[in-house]
Write a protein that holds these residues in place. Structure first.
Motif, PDB file in Angstrom:
ATOM      1  N   LYS A   1       0.806  -1.224   0.000  1.00 35.06           N
ATOM      2  CA  LYS A   1       0.000   0.000   0.000  1.00 35.06           C
ATOM      3  C   LYS A   1       0.838   1.274   0.000  1.00 35.06           C
ATOM      4  CE  LYS A   1      -3.594  -2.645   0.230  1.00 35.06           C
ATOM      5  NZ  LYS A   1      -4.402  -2.881  -0.995  1.00 35.06           N
ATOM      6  N   ILE A   2       2.112   1.185   0.379  1.00 37.35           N
ATOM      7  CA  ILE A   2       2.954   2.375   0.376  1.00 37.35           C
ATOM      8  C   ILE A   2       3.768   2.414  -0.911  1.00 37.35           C
ATOM      9  CG2 ILE A   2       3.060   2.490   2.882  1.00 37.35           C
ATOM     10  CD1 ILE A   2       5.789   1.155   2.776  1.00 37.35           C
TER      11      ILE A   2
ATOM     12  N   GLU B   1       9.058   4.628  -0.148  1.00 41.70           N
ATOM     13  CA  GLU B   1       8.798   4.456   1.293  1.00 41.70           C
ATOM     14  C   GLU B   1       9.226   3.061   1.749  1.00 41.70           C
ATOM     15  OE1 GLU B   1       4.927   7.212   2.303  1.00 41.70           O
ATOM     16  OE2 GLU B   1       4.624   5.494   0.969  1.00 41.70           O
ATOM     17  N   THR B   2       8.947   2.055   0.909  1.00 40.67           N
ATOM     18  CA  THR B   2       9.342   0.683   1.237  1.00 40.67           C
ATOM     19  C   THR B   2      10.847   0.586   1.393  1.00 40.67           C
ATOM     20  OG1 THR B   2       7.483  -0.169  -0.069  1.00 40.67           O
ATOM     21  CG2 THR B   2       9.202  -1.734   0.525  1.00 40.67           C
ATOM     22  N   ILE B   3      11.574   1.153   0.432  1.00 42.21           N
ATOM     23  CA  ILE B   3      13.033   1.112   0.466  1.00 42.21           C
ATOM     24  C   ILE B   3      13.576   1.857   1.677  1.00 42.21           C
ATOM     25  CG2 ILE B   3      15.123   1.901  -0.727  1.00 42.21           C
ATOM     26  CD1 ILE B   3      13.527   1.409  -3.377  1.00 42.21           C
ATOM     27  N   ASN B   4      13.040   3.026   1.949  1.00 43.54           N
ATOM     28  CA  ASN B   4      13.513   3.808   3.091  1.00 43.54           C
ATOM     29  C   ASN B   4      13.251   3.081   4.406  1.00 43.54           C
ATOM     30  OD1 ASN B   4      14.546   5.904   1.565  1.00 43.54           O
ATOM     31  ND2 ASN B   4      12.650   7.098   1.624  1.00 43.54           N
ATOM     32  N   ASN B   5      12.091   2.425   4.514  1.00 43.24           N
ATOM     33  CA  ASN B   5      11.786   1.673   5.730  1.00 43.24           C
ATOM     34  C   ASN B   5      12.792   0.543   5.946  1.00 43.24           C
ATOM     35  OD1 ASN B   5       9.553   3.260   6.239  1.00 43.24           O
ATOM     36  ND2 ASN B   5       8.062   1.794   5.431  1.00 43.24           N
ATOM     37  N   LEU B   6      13.116  -0.157   4.858  1.00 46.18           N
ATOM     38  CA  LEU B   6      14.066  -1.268   4.956  1.00 46.18           C
ATOM     39  C   LEU B   6      15.474  -0.756   5.265  1.00 46.18           C
ATOM     40  CD1 LEU B   6      12.766  -3.416   1.953  1.00 46.18           C
ATOM     41  CD2 LEU B   6      12.623  -4.012   4.372  1.00 46.18           C
TER      42      LEU B   6
END
Length: 265
Positions: free
Chosen positions: A236-237, A241-246
């Motif tokens: 959903k993001i 954002e997914t990469i930054n979270n990881l």
């Protein structure tokens, strides 16, 4: 004269040893190890699971390439993502319904041909490591044996990763690092034969607690950033954002589609 020959022999052996060490060192781009999804650098001019895509990944310094493995009707291992050949080749029949002799006659939209797994692995040898996406249905021991034999033949098994199937998990456990969710990892950690060398954590969503558990148990962690997940709204993001979270939790190894490469430059 004898001294010169001895010196040359020692120098040559030392040089070969250094080359061997270099070939086994993960390639790092700005602190990240990148795995090229779908057989290399794929775009609207370069098709997936093709030598041109593979060469581009090698030239750009990727650590690994993911290769999709399927089995033909007559038991030949090929690199191809889909169940059929409709996309790229315009052929509706399933891979499992066609022999290698039939498949090798296909020509894709970009003039590409379907490749045998052995050709791809031989091309990778000494240049790039491999992640095998096992898309073979059911339990096919002869085919699984051949995958291991080929990885050994081209000296790729030491660092190889596999995205496995339920039917093949027990066979490949201990032979190659297998992808796991955090739940699967914790269950496997209770096995008497558990080893961190047998598995790796593989996900697009890895909270810090999961990352820390994996690191505590010395299990490799790989983040997955694939376009299909966003196209099908499974995530959903945004990819960024997914990469930054990881990255924030500490992930440094990523399997990516090349469209996301810019986030690692």
């Amino acid at each position: 004269m004898r001294v010169n020959l001895i010196f040359q022999f020692v120098f040559l052996n030392l040089f070969c040893f250094q080359l061997s060490g270099w070939s086994q060192t993960p390639k790092v781009r700005n602190g990240f190890n990148l795995i090229a999804h779908r057989g290399g650098i794929v775009n609207n001019q370069i098709p997936e699971n093709n030598l041109k895509a593979l060469n581009e990944a090698i030239n750009r310094g990727y650590y690994m390439v993911e290769v999709d493995v399927r089995l033909t009707k007559d038991g030949v291992l090929i690199t191809h993502h889909d169940k059929d050949f409709k996309r790229y080749y315009g052929e509706d029949r399933l891979v499992t319904e066609m022999t290698w002799e039939e498949i090798r006659e296909l020509t894709g939209d970009f003039g590409q041909k379907v490749l045998k797994l052995e050709m791809v692995l031989s091309h990778c040898a000494g240049k790039i490591q491999v992640m095998v996406d096992n898309k073979i249905n059911g339990f096919e021991k002869e085919a699984f044996d051949e995958i291991i034999n080929l990885l050994d033949r081209y000296e790729l098994r030491g660092e190889a990763l596999m995205i496995g199937t339920e039917a093949s998990t027990e066979y490949f456990t201990g032979k190659i690092k297998l992808s796991c969710s955090i739940g699967q990892l914790k269950a496997n950690a209770k096995r008497k034969d558990f080893s961190p060398d047998h598995y790796y954590l593989f996900s697009s969503a890895i909270p810090s607690a999961d990352f820390n558990w994996a690191k505590k148990h010395e299990v490799m962690v790989v983040g997955a950033i694939n376009t299909w997940a966003y196209e099908h709204k499974r995530i959903k993001i945004t990819p960024e954002e997914t990469i930054n979270n990881l990255k924030t939790v500490g992930v440094t190894c990523f399997q990516i589609d090349s469209v996301f490469e810019a986030f690692f430059n």
